[in-house]
Design an enzyme around this catalytic site. Sequence first.
Site, PDB file in Angstrom:
ATOM      1  N   ASP A  78      -0.177  12.974  12.918  1.00 42.99           N
ATOM      2  CA  ASP A  78       0.565  14.417  12.778  1.00 42.99           C
ATOM      3  C   ASP A  78      -0.532  15.467  12.994  1.00 42.99           C
ATOM      4  OD1 ASP A  78       2.250  16.013  11.769  1.00 42.99           O
ATOM      5  OD2 ASP A  78       2.916  15.256  10.014  1.00 42.99           O
TER       6      ASP A  78
HETATM    7  C1  BGC Z   1       4.549  18.256  10.618  1.00 43.01           C
HETATM    8  C2  BGC Z   1       5.272  17.246  11.586  1.00 43.01           C
HETATM    9  C3  BGC Z   1       5.670  18.038  12.805  1.00 43.01           C
HETATM   10  C4  BGC Z   1       4.094  18.710  13.147  1.00 43.01           C
HETATM   11  C5  BGC Z   1       4.234  19.645  14.422  1.00 43.01           C
HETATM   12  C6  BGC Z   1       3.825  18.713  10.816  1.00 43.01           C
HETATM   13  O1  BGC Z   1       3.063  19.868   9.994  1.00 43.01           O
HETATM   14  O2  BGC Z   1       4.123  17.264   9.450  1.00 43.01           O
HETATM   15  O3  BGC Z   1       6.525  16.850  11.099  1.00 43.01           O
HETATM   16  O4  BGC Z   1       6.230  17.487  13.841  1.00 43.01           O
HETATM   17  O5  BGC Z   1       3.663  19.576  12.351  1.00 43.01           O
HETATM   18  O6  BGC Z   1       4.841  20.838  14.168  1.00 43.01           O
END
Ligand code: BGC
Length: 801
Positions: free
Chosen positions: A745
């Site tokens: 993530d």
């Molecule tokens: C989230 C993800 C997301 C990523 C990119 C993170 O904060 O948990 O689900 O895809 O950011 O925006």
Amino acid sequence: MEKWIRARYLPGIPLGKDGKRVTAGKENIVLSRRAAGEGMVLLKNQGVLPLRHGCRVALFGKASADYVKGGGGSGDVTVAYVRDMFDGMIEVMGEEAVYPGTMKYYRNYVAAQYEDHWVPGMVAEPPVPEVLLQEAREFTDTAVISISRFSGEDWDRKSDRAKITRKDPVTGDAVSMSDVLFERGDFYLSDAERTMVETVSQAFDKVIVVLNTGGMMETACFRNNPRIQGLLLAFQGGMEGACAAAELLAGVTCPSGKLPDTLAENLDDYPGCVDFYDSDTYVNYTEDIYVGYRYFETIAGAAEKVVYPFGFGLSYTRFSLSEQQVSFTEDEVEVRVKVTNDGGCPGREVVQVYFSAPQGLLGKPAKELAGYRKTKLLAPGETEEIAIRFPLSQMASYDDLGKVVRSARVLEKGEYRFFIGTSVRDGAWAEETWILAEDRVTEQLTARMVPTNLEKRLRADGSYEELPTAPCNDFNYTALAPMTPEVLFANPETRAIPRISHFAPKDGMKLKDVAEGKMTLEAFVAALPAEDLAALLGGQPNVGLANTFGYGNNPVYGIPNIMTADGPAGIRFHKNIGVTTTAFPCSTLLAASWDPELCGEVGTAVAQEAKENNIMVWLAPGVNIHRNPLCGRNFEYYSEDPLLAGKQAAGLVRGVQSEHIAATPKHFALNNKETNRRNCDARVSERAIREIYLRQFEIVVKEAHPWSLMSSYNIVNGHRASEYKDMLTGILREEWGFDGMVTTDWWTLGEHYKEVAAGNDMKMATGFPERLLEALEKGVLTREEMEKAAINVLRLILRID
Ligand code: BGC
């Protein structure tokens, strides 16, 4: 055709049949609205719905104007417009049928609140002016009350009954949560909403409530109130979700959604809520496999806390199930049943099959969903024969403590029974049962992700059993000098990434040579200098419309820069770019459709929007389990049941990848709490991990073969998810055969070299190539581990077109 045209040249070529853009085009918006109608769940109807032709309505509740299309954070979608309930009811019933007084009142009020920076769903409920109430009462005897809810990434939902306090991390003082949130209500109605509902339901003869929420909320107050005759769980239905709700209320469409979660009376009735706020640094999953209906249908005394059971949903027509038959082959169960529409309008029904396994030594839930099928639209009098098949091995339990055979999936001896119906409670046990004379191991595995700090877990009889503990917290260890937050959270746009090779490529090799079969991927990677390998394992700067960065980006070797974009309710671009996309219904609504093909249609449509905008990787679907109603991101996730979540999400992934765009199921795994999500330890048993929390990922991986997967921020049993080799290599690749790329993530707290060594191929939003090289030199990371990860990254890029 040359490869990666879109990645390399970012063309603006529309993909629509008629030369128009598909992005936020008519077809996709129509699909979004149709999907919304397929998932909304009619919970109560005492003769009030569908609304009589030609009747008039008055809308109440600020949510009539404050429609929430979906949740916040990365799950948001930038749209050109959102329809509210007034728009929907006027479109469907005609302007003259909708009382104008409340429309003016609520729209003006909500607009002022938005001006004051309140976001949709967080606007407080204003009082109902007496004069409007009287005027409306003269206009009609029918009121439609709307209630909306908003939640989002990085924060959890609150209970407004309990006074929640948390410790200030610096001073250690108790700080209470924002009073504003309490007043505005969340799982429960706020006091102001309760007053509004009471006022309106006293004034009108016919009252219908529409719940516009992505997560679970209280429903007992509506079920128990005889003055409220209709209740529609409309979820967050995307940009035209309000119109879909209006069509259902007016009978233009017939409800066919079924609950993907159990709706219980109180928050405390959900076992996962009890100690949810005990600590910011860990969550004990003591309820074990007894999540959702597995808890409510099994544990003594829990059943009566259910307001609406899992799988439940009403229709405007009636269906009968007949000629049920269950048969068995060597390794499969087949259930056949005829579904007839005995009512007066066309509709769809969902047949659900549950199994009940013998309690044996391991203990089992009273019922578990084994399979389901939604009928086609059946005309009155029409019959469809449904066949639902599932492997016998699906009924096995994982024996983590060696009560039968350690680390094996086991079918315990005894009688297996089958419940065929239209919810976990509506239906009948089949006469045919499957009897097993001796315990049978269906799969011998090895112990993985063993809990270290979980002391006890719930058993089917309501008692707790103690678990062995062996405290482990390896997540702060690094063989290198710890990183400063400045470096850790550096913006990939501004950070100097040595991403362009300084070395002349061997024989001028380019990735295209691999695509054309002139050399193997392994040989290509083996020829890359360590610096290029290291750069390949981290995120790359945005180009075009992207705002979540990319993969690849080494022009010297002809590696394109492949852009990603968020979901799961559509493609998310920044608000200030001016490019809007289609907002589809939230994932929980898609789950409630119980229709994987519909999810596939949505997946295909989103992938076309991605492609048209030169995005090649979609960071969706989110498939974490609804462990309890408090998780702020439940709207992005499907269900409390892993089979339903897995099958629905697999449908979506198939749709996405049919367009040669990569799907990215996330967040792997156990990211069920948003508070302190980067540093919160999910302490959970191996059995619950395998039977509940990883199961939907397993279904998606095995049935839809996603090209990438996103690991989660959180800690699991003392290990950071992104550094957890047991999970990312042991289970994901060795057991399930996943052959895609794993990304972290965005901005995890994991140490890059440990992530790579664990099988986490890509670090987003930016990598730390210099640390990888240092780790390589120190011998804590091998070139082989880096090559493995690079192969997975490039294989993903090669799959995209
Ligand atoms: C989230 C993800 C997301 C990523 C990119 C993170 O904060 O948990 O689900 O895809 O950011 O925006």
